[in-house]
Design a protein around this motif. Sequence first.
Motif, PDB file in Angstrom:
ATOM      1  N   ILE A  18       0.834  -1.209   0.000  1.00 37.66           N
ATOM      2  CA  ILE A  18       0.000   0.000   0.000  1.00 37.66           C
ATOM      3  C   ILE A  18       0.865   1.255   0.000  1.00 37.66           C
ATOM      4  O   ILE A  18       0.571   2.227  -0.705  1.00 37.66           O
ATOM      5  N   ASP A  19       1.939   1.253   0.774  1.00 41.76           N
ATOM      6  CA  ASP A  19       2.842   2.409   0.811  1.00 41.76           C
ATOM      7  C   ASP A  19       3.432   2.688  -0.574  1.00 41.76           C
ATOM      8  O   ASP A  19       3.543   3.849  -0.997  1.00 41.76           O
ATOM      9  N   ASP A  36      -0.097   7.212  -6.081  1.00 44.10           N
ATOM     10  CA  ASP A  36      -1.552   7.397  -6.183  1.00 44.10           C
ATOM     11  C   ASP A  36      -2.187   6.289  -7.037  1.00 44.10           C
ATOM     12  O   ASP A  36      -3.119   6.530  -7.799  1.00 44.10           O
ATOM     13  N   SER A  95      -6.647   1.732   5.523  1.00 44.76           N
ATOM     14  CA  SER A  95      -5.725   2.872   5.606  1.00 44.76           C
ATOM     15  C   SER A  95      -5.552   3.594   4.271  1.00 44.76           C
ATOM     16  O   SER A  95      -4.962   4.663   4.208  1.00 44.76           O
ATOM     17  N   TYR A  96      -6.071   3.018   3.185  1.00 44.64           N
ATOM     18  CA  TYR A  96      -5.905   3.612   1.854  1.00 44.64           C
ATOM     19  C   TYR A  96      -7.232   3.548   1.115  1.00 44.64           C
ATOM     20  O   TYR A  96      -7.808   2.480   0.948  1.00 44.64           O
ATOM     21  N   LYS A 101       0.510   3.963  -2.787  1.00 43.42           N
ATOM     22  CA  LYS A 101       0.068   5.289  -2.335  1.00 43.42           C
ATOM     23  C   LYS A 101       1.022   6.390  -2.797  1.00 43.42           C
ATOM     24  O   LYS A 101       0.606   7.503  -3.132  1.00 43.42           O
TER      25      LYS A 101
END
Length: 351
Positions: free
Chosen positions: A112-113, A119, A136-137, A116
Amino acid sequence: MKNIKKIIIVFTIIIVSVVLIRYVYNYSNNSNIGYKGSLPKVGAAIYKYDDEFMSYIRNSMEDASYGKIALIMNDSQNDENIQLMQIDEMISKGVCALAINLVNPKAAQIVIDKAKAWDLPVIFFNKEPDASVLNSYNKAWFVGTDSKESGILQGKMIVDLWNQNKSKWDKNHDGKISYVLLKGEPGHPDAKARSKYALDEIRKAGIPVEKLDEATAMWDAAKAKEKMDGWISKYNNKIEFVISNNDVMALGAIDSLEKNGYLSGNKFIPVVGIDAIPDAIKKIKEGKMVGTILNDANIQGKAIIDLVTNAAKGKNVFNGTSWRGNSDKSVRIHYVIIIKDNIDEAEQAYK
């Protein structure tokens, strides 16, 4: 002075021309942009290609992606580091979205990091991330099944089959199911849920159980066969049921039982699995396996592609689809009990 200005102008024109030529080259070769022709590029990773069930999901994804997206598929070889490097590479190639079957569900936050930072939307599938990580996303979703449901249905199936065949299967006539359990990889949410809820359902039906043994066979037929060989030697005729977290391990157990002279006459031992893969369906037809739970790889593959296609195009992931999201940011595909009487339902799913 005029000559210097002319040189600067010429030099600027050359640089701009080189940049434009490079852009056109990149566009035509689809190396660092988000589209291949008119199709958005989507990066996907399967935790390992030689997992039989995942091979069916992969085939379904590839079929469903035709004409919708340019799918870049990767075999992560059951190695977390390889998968993370593959994700970096796909991002560097300018994908518009990611579809990830995690090697390690605990690595979901790292994925996810990475997404993210660019984007990028990410659709996790089959191996479910922790709910807090998924939440969290806002561009992360999960497509898969409810592990608890598969365990419950397997337990219900065992109860029904046992009640119908108790006089033949209860070798010592003590009313208890003396079982061995083949489990998937340690810590895997499916392995934990399938093991727990199958046994809970049997007990709930009032049938006492006796665990002779259990072992992790990592979803693998060869490992399951090895475990079953040992159990046959250790427990001789005490085993009354083989419960497996998936069909591949069930098939390994069946291979062992057949080679040791079981699965016929009064030496028959019932075996159940989960997934309803074609080889398991064949064994049910032959009477060498008593049941399984359909985990519809075809439907899952279609759902993954539907969601990731919309995500790659910047649309709501459910736009124009029949899927409905749950409050936990998931799309759940329901399981189905498969026995000999409704084997055609499983055959249709893999047709």
